[in-house]
Motif scaffolding. Structure first.
Motif, PDB file in Angstrom:
ATOM      1  N   ALA A  94     -74.777  27.729  39.032  1.00 33.62           N
ATOM      2  CA  ALA A  94     -74.402  26.266  38.396  1.00 33.62           C
ATOM      3  C   ALA A  94     -73.735  26.208  37.216  1.00 33.62           C
ATOM      4  O   ALA A  94     -72.740  25.483  36.624  1.00 33.62           O
ATOM      5  CB  ALA A  94     -75.448  25.184  38.384  1.00 33.62           C
ATOM      6  N   ASP A  98     -69.644  22.249  40.831  1.00 37.10           N
ATOM      7  CA  ASP A  98     -70.738  22.837  41.758  1.00 37.10           C
ATOM      8  C   ASP A  98     -71.020  21.799  42.767  1.00 37.10           C
ATOM      9  O   ASP A  98     -71.479  22.190  43.802  1.00 37.10           O
ATOM     10  CB  ASP A  98     -71.848  23.079  40.504  1.00 37.10           C
ATOM     11  CG  ASP A  98     -73.048  23.537  41.635  1.00 37.10           C
ATOM     12  OD1 ASP A  98     -72.812  24.346  42.202  1.00 37.10           O
ATOM     13  OD2 ASP A  98     -74.371  23.087  41.302  1.00 37.10           O
ATOM     14  N   SER A 114     -73.773  21.300  47.036  1.00 34.54           N
ATOM     15  CA  SER A 114     -74.167  22.116  45.816  1.00 34.54           C
ATOM     16  C   SER A 114     -73.812  23.549  46.060  1.00 34.54           C
ATOM     17  O   SER A 114     -74.382  24.334  46.674  1.00 34.54           O
ATOM     18  CB  SER A 114     -75.490  22.008  45.063  1.00 34.54           C
ATOM     19  OG  SER A 114     -75.483  22.979  44.046  1.00 34.54           O
ATOM     20  N   SER A 168     -73.909  26.052  44.214  1.00 34.12           N
ATOM     21  CA  SER A 168     -75.013  26.995  43.512  1.00 34.12           C
ATOM     22  C   SER A 168     -76.275  26.956  44.444  1.00 34.12           C
ATOM     23  O   SER A 168     -76.744  28.155  44.827  1.00 34.12           O
ATOM     24  CB  SER A 168     -75.525  26.664  42.300  1.00 34.12           C
ATOM     25  OG  SER A 168     -76.030  25.322  42.071  1.00 34.12           O
TER      26      SER A 168
END
Length: 162
Positions: A79, A86, A96, A98
């Motif tokens: 992130a 992200d 997301s 990450s």
């Protein structure tokens, strides 16, 4: 099942590379992180898809190696590199990158640690579990991350590093 079959060994090899790459996430910069992911993620997906799922042979649960701290280190490291890139709304949900990467990491690392036990029953069930989880969960998460990585590579390639 032959736990040393060619497709399993190749999957293990790519999995080791994936985990090692993410374990060094804090050493990465955006300009090298995204291009490696763009190549590594589809390769990992391909190798996972080529592994035949064996029947489970153990009665107990496999050992879990990735705890919350290790997961968060991977997630927050990725992130931090991707910053505002992200997360993306896909039309259905916010994804997301990450978190997707950390989810895949968690299953891969737990698999690899159980696989390297040398106990063929544990190795077999590690293959069973990682393939089942690939089918049900982390395969989709990998593809979600890859879709955003693709966009960052080809659609918005001139993102400045700070």
């Amino acid at each position: 099942m032959d736990v040393y079959a060619k497709n399993v060994v190749e999957f293990v090899t790519v999995g080791v590379e994936y985990c090692a790459f993410l374990e060094r996430v804090n050493e990465k910069q955006y300009s090298t992180f995204v291009p490696v992911l763009q190549k590594l993620l589809p390769f990992l997906y391909l190798k996972a898809a080529m592994v035949d799922k064996p029947l489970s042979v153990c009665d107990g649960q496999l050992e879990v190696f990735v705890n919350e701290v290790a997961y968060e280190k991977i997630r927050s490291g990725a992130a931090g590199i991707l910053r505002q890139y992200d997360e993306e709304f896909t039309g259905e949900e916010v994804v997301s990158v990450s978190e997707c990467l950390a989810d895949v990491y968690q299953d891969m690392k737990d698999f690899l640690m159980n696989y390297k036990s040398g106990n063929e029953e544990v190795m077999n069930d590690a293959v069973f579990t990682v393939v089942e989880n690939f089918e049900l969960y982390w395969g989709k998460r990998l593809l979600q991350a890859l879709a955003i990585v693709h966009k960052l590579t080809y659609i918005e390639p001139d993102i400045d590093e700070e």
